[in-house]
Design an enzyme around this catalytic site. Structure first.
Site, PDB file in Angstrom:
ATOM      1  CB  CYS A 114      -0.989  -0.029   1.163  1.00 35.87           C
ATOM      2  SG  CYS A 114      -2.322   1.158   0.945  1.00 35.87           S
ATOM      3  CG  HIS A 217      -3.669  -3.364   3.213  1.00 33.66           C
ATOM      4  ND1 HIS A 217      -2.736  -2.765   4.042  1.00 33.66           N
ATOM      5  CD2 HIS A 217      -4.260  -2.361   2.517  1.00 33.66           C
ATOM      6  CE1 HIS A 217      -2.771  -1.456   3.864  1.00 33.66           C
ATOM      7  NE2 HIS A 217      -3.684  -1.183   2.947  1.00 33.66           N
ATOM      8  CD  GLU A 219      -1.311  -5.477   5.806  1.00 31.68           C
ATOM      9  OE1 GLU A 219      -1.083  -5.899   4.647  1.00 31.68           O
ATOM     10  OE2 GLU A 219      -1.741  -4.328   6.042  1.00 31.68           O
TER      11      GLU A 219
END
Ligand SMILES: [Mn+2]
Length: 243
Positions: A114, A217, A219
């Site tokens: 990002c 993202h 994660e």
């Protein structure tokens, strides 16, 4: 085999909130720590520091991970701040810029997410859209809030034979939490994934320097979506600088 040490560039909470009893804190989203651990790496959070320390930090890690967060200060790509610009942290920008330059110099692989990808693009000579809502052509919703982050909301197309195509199939769904995006791609990077409205969603280096950046993202989805954990697995265990 030695566990690869993954330096994760940390963020700072610099506004007093009740969450930490008014203390300023250094942090990284837990998903980066978990994704790296799951892949067999050893995560080290690098606190925002003077850019002069970047050389020593990079010496002590095997790979560099750039997390999400604030908007990139537009002064880094020679623009004045647009009224729709959100929070920036210039100290973070210049420290991470120094980490990126040092990692390339010391031949350490880089994975960015990002804002990290946007900063990487800027540091290597590219530019950004300061706010996507100013442009009619970006017809896909790239800021999925308030939808929860584990839900992937828009599709991406990936370039055949790219690094990302080995991990994420064409037409995959990814999550999306950005109101900024890459405008001019750095001459040192190539775009290798796009949303269906044509916005850049992944970049990589094609010169063997082991750089991979994604706009979404992983994660926040790696625990429910195996293609996203594959990105961490690949970065920690396989990605290496050629030459
Ligand atoms: Mn997006």
């Amino acid at each position: 085999m030695k566990q690869p040490i993954i330096g994760i560039a940390g963020n700072q909470l610099i506004h007093a909130t009740e969450v930490f009893n008014g203390n300023f804190v250094t942090y990284t989203p837990q998903g980066f720590v978990d994704g790296v651990l799951e892949a067999g790496g050893l995560p080290f959070i690098l606190p925002i520091s003077h850019p002069d320390t970047a050389k020593e930090y990079i010496k002590n890690i095997d790979k560099l991970l750039l997390a999400g967060g604030q908007d990139v200060s537009p002064r880094l790509y020679n623009e004045e701040p647009h009224p729709k610009l959100q929070e920036t942290n210039y100290s973070r920008d210049i420290f991470e810029a120094a980490l990126i330059k040092e990692a390339i110099k010391q031949k350490k692989p880089i994975l960015s997410v990002c804002r990290g990808t946007q900063l990487l693009n800027v540091v290597l000579g590219g530019s950004l859209y300061q706010d996507l809502s100013q442009y009619e052509q970006w017809s896909v919703k790239h800021e999925q809030q308030p939808t929860a982050p584990q839900f992937s909301t828009h599709r991406i197309n990936v370039a055949p034979n790219s690094r990302i195509s080995q991990l994420v199939p064409d037409n995959s769904y990814v999550n999306s939490y950005h109101h900024q995006a890459i405008k001019d791609v750095s001459p040192k990077l190539i775009a290798t994934a796009w949303s269906t409205d044509g916005l850049v969603e992944a970049v990589e280096a094609d010169d063997g320097s082991a750089i991979l950046g994604v706009q979404w993202h992983p994660e926040l989805t790696h625990h429910v979506d195996e293609k996203e954990q594959r990105i961490f697995d690949y970065f920690v265990n396989e990605m290496s600088v050629v030459g």
